[in-house]
Motif scaffolding. Structure first.
Motif, PDB file in Angstrom:
ATOM      1  N   TRP A 207       7.069 -22.049  -1.369  1.00 28.37           N
ATOM      2  CA  TRP A 207       6.889 -21.627   0.014  1.00 28.37           C
ATOM      3  C   TRP A 207       5.741 -22.405   0.624  1.00 28.37           C
ATOM      4  O   TRP A 207       4.845 -22.866  -0.069  1.00 28.37           O
ATOM      5  N   PRO A 208       5.773 -22.562   1.936  1.00 30.11           N
ATOM      6  CA  PRO A 208       4.638 -23.204   2.604  1.00 30.11           C
ATOM      7  C   PRO A 208       3.483 -22.210   2.711  1.00 30.11           C
ATOM      8  O   PRO A 208       3.656 -21.074   3.162  1.00 30.11           O
ATOM      9  N   GLY A 209       2.324 -22.645   2.267  1.00 32.93           N
ATOM     10  CA  GLY A 209       1.160 -21.768   2.232  1.00 32.93           C
ATOM     11  C   GLY A 209       0.691 -21.274   3.584  1.00 32.93           C
ATOM     12  O   GLY A 209       0.013 -20.255   3.671  1.00 32.93           O
ATOM     13  N   ASP A 210       1.089 -21.962   4.651  1.00 31.42           N
ATOM     14  CA  ASP A 210       0.652 -21.501   5.966  1.00 31.42           C
ATOM     15  C   ASP A 210       1.540 -20.371   6.502  1.00 31.42           C
ATOM     16  O   ASP A 210       1.204 -19.761   7.518  1.00 31.42           O
ATOM     17  N   LEU A 211       2.667 -20.085   5.810  1.00 25.65           N
ATOM     18  CA  LEU A 211       3.543 -18.985   6.249  1.00 25.65           C
ATOM     19  C   LEU A 211       3.425 -17.750   5.358  1.00 25.65           C
ATOM     20  O   LEU A 211       3.483 -16.632   5.842  1.00 25.65           O
ATOM     21  N   LEU A 212       3.283 -17.964   4.073  1.00 27.77           N
ATOM     22  CA  LEU A 212       3.188 -16.865   3.118  1.00 27.77           C
ATOM     23  C   LEU A 212       2.031 -17.128   2.174  1.00 27.77           C
ATOM     24  O   LEU A 212       1.734 -18.275   1.855  1.00 27.77           O
ATOM     25  N   ASP A 213       1.415 -16.047   1.691  1.00 26.40           N
ATOM     26  CA  ASP A 213       0.370 -16.241   0.688  1.00 26.40           C
ATOM     27  C   ASP A 213       0.874 -15.772  -0.673  1.00 26.40           C
ATOM     28  O   ASP A 213       1.940 -15.170  -0.786  1.00 26.40           O
ATOM     29  N   GLN A 214       0.120 -16.066  -1.707  1.00 30.48           N
ATOM     30  CA  GLN A 214       0.506 -15.758  -3.090  1.00 30.48           C
ATOM     31  C   GLN A 214       0.814 -14.273  -3.277  1.00 30.48           C
ATOM     32  O   GLN A 214       1.785 -13.922  -3.944  1.00 30.48           O
ATOM     33  N   GLU A 215      -0.001 -13.404  -2.689  1.00 29.20           N
ATOM     34  CA  GLU A 215       0.210 -11.961  -2.840  1.00 29.20           C
ATOM     35  C   GLU A 215       1.543 -11.521  -2.245  1.00 29.20           C
ATOM     36  O   GLU A 215       2.250 -10.700  -2.831  1.00 29.20           O
ATOM     37  N   GLN A 216       1.901 -12.035  -1.085  1.00 26.98           N
ATOM     38  CA  GLN A 216       3.175 -11.679  -0.454  1.00 26.98           C
ATOM     39  C   GLN A 216       4.354 -12.118  -1.320  1.00 26.98           C
ATOM     40  O   GLN A 216       5.297 -11.354  -1.531  1.00 26.98           O
ATOM     41  N   VAL A 217       4.284 -13.334  -1.815  1.00 28.21           N
ATOM     42  CA  VAL A 217       5.376 -13.851  -2.639  1.00 28.21           C
ATOM     43  C   VAL A 217       5.434 -13.106  -3.964  1.00 28.21           C
ATOM     44  O   VAL A 217       6.521 -12.786  -4.459  1.00 28.21           O
ATOM     45  N   GLN A 218       4.296 -12.777  -4.548  1.00 26.08           N
ATOM     46  CA  GLN A 218       4.280 -12.026  -5.804  1.00 26.08           C
ATOM     47  C   GLN A 218       4.907 -10.652  -5.619  1.00 26.08           C
ATOM     48  O   GLN A 218       5.665 -10.187  -6.474  1.00 26.08           O
ATOM     49  N   GLU A 219       4.593  -9.990  -4.505  1.00 25.43           N
ATOM     50  CA  GLU A 219       5.192  -8.680  -4.231  1.00 25.43           C
ATOM     51  C   GLU A 219       6.701  -8.791  -4.108  1.00 25.43           C
ATOM     52  O   GLU A 219       7.451  -7.995  -4.674  1.00 25.43           O
ATOM     53  N   LEU A 220       7.179  -9.788  -3.386  1.00 20.40           N
ATOM     54  CA  LEU A 220       8.612 -10.008  -3.244  1.00 20.40           C
ATOM     55  C   LEU A 220       9.245 -10.343  -4.589  1.00 20.40           C
ATOM     56  O   LEU A 220      10.320  -9.825  -4.933  1.00 20.40           O
ATOM     57  N   ALA A 221       8.603 -11.186  -5.381  1.00 20.50           N
ATOM     58  CA  ALA A 221       9.121 -11.553  -6.696  1.00 20.50           C
ATOM     59  C   ALA A 221       9.214 -10.339  -7.607  1.00 20.50           C
ATOM     60  O   ALA A 221      10.198 -10.162  -8.330  1.00 20.50           O
ATOM     61  N   ASP A 222       8.200  -9.474  -7.580  1.00 20.21           N
ATOM     62  CA  ASP A 222       8.227  -8.257  -8.395  1.00 20.21           C
ATOM     63  C   ASP A 222       9.387  -7.354  -7.987  1.00 20.21           C
ATOM     64  O   ASP A 222      10.076  -6.782  -8.844  1.00 20.21           O
ATOM     65  N   LEU A 223       9.616  -7.215  -6.687  1.00 20.77           N
ATOM     66  CA  LEU A 223      10.741  -6.403  -6.206  1.00 20.77           C
ATOM     67  C   LEU A 223      12.080  -7.018  -6.594  1.00 20.77           C
ATOM     68  O   LEU A 223      13.022  -6.314  -6.955  1.00 20.77           O
ATOM     69  N   TRP A 224      12.169  -8.336  -6.541  1.00 19.07           N
ATOM     70  CA  TRP A 224      13.388  -9.050  -6.903  1.00 19.07           C
ATOM     71  C   TRP A 224      13.704  -8.835  -8.387  1.00 19.07           C
ATOM     72  O   TRP A 224      14.840  -8.553  -8.755  1.00 19.07           O
ATOM     73  N   VAL A 225      12.687  -8.947  -9.243  1.00 17.41           N
ATOM     74  CA  VAL A 225      12.878  -8.723 -10.675  1.00 17.41           C
ATOM     75  C   VAL A 225      13.303  -7.283 -10.924  1.00 17.41           C
ATOM     76  O   VAL A 225      14.219  -7.017 -11.709  1.00 17.41           O
ATOM     77  N   ARG A 226      12.689  -6.338 -10.251  1.00 16.63           N
ATOM     78  CA  ARG A 226      13.055  -4.930 -10.414  1.00 16.63           C
ATOM     79  C   ARG A 226      14.499  -4.699 -10.000  1.00 16.63           C
ATOM     80  O   ARG A 226      15.248  -3.985 -10.665  1.00 16.63           O
ATOM     81  N   MET A 227      14.924  -5.315  -8.884  1.00 18.44           N
ATOM     82  CA  MET A 227      16.301  -5.184  -8.429  1.00 18.44           C
ATOM     83  C   MET A 227      17.270  -5.747  -9.469  1.00 18.44           C
ATOM     84  O   MET A 227      18.305  -5.166  -9.756  1.00 18.44           O
ATOM     85  N   LEU A 228      16.931  -6.886 -10.061  1.00 17.14           N
ATOM     86  CA  LEU A 228      17.785  -7.475 -11.096  1.00 17.14           C
ATOM     87  C   LEU A 228      17.873  -6.568 -12.324  1.00 17.14           C
ATOM     88  O   LEU A 228      18.934  -6.430 -12.936  1.00 17.14           O
TER      89      LEU A 228
END
Length: 94
Positions: free
Chosen positions: A28-49
């Motif tokens: 992701w481009p760092g000026d649109l999303l930060d590490q914490e936002q992407v980590q939260e989304l990734a954690d939710l994605w893994v949980r959904m899987l």
């Protein structure tokens, strides 16, 4: 070259059967999303899987949907009725 989306996920499955491993690369481009936002989304994605895989392992999971039969016009109730009729006539169970 810039990114065409604000988040890209490239995933590939390795192995087969019970030994499948999914690797995913997130960018992701760092000026649109930060590490914490992407980590939260990734954690939710893994949980959904995990929930989806758990459901798929249940004996009653699966079945057909109307999109599985594009050459006929059936709604889900009609399809369920046909499957039930077939199973009854042939002594099969899901």
């Amino acid at each position: 070259m810039g990114m065409s989306h604000c988040l890209e996920i490239n995933a590939i499955a390795h192995g087969g059967g019970e030994d499948v491993r999914l690797d995913a690369a997130w960018s992701w481009p760092g000026d649109l999303l930060d590490q914490e936002q992407v980590q939260e989304l990734a954690d939710l994605w893994v949980r959904m899987l995990e929930v989806l895989a758990g459901h798929a392992a249940l004996p009653e999971a699966g079945g057909h949907s109307p999109s599985d039969f594009p050459l006929v016009t059936l709604d889900q109730d009609e399809l369920d009725g046909l499957e039930e009729e077939f199973e009854t006539e042939n002594g099969w169970q899901k």
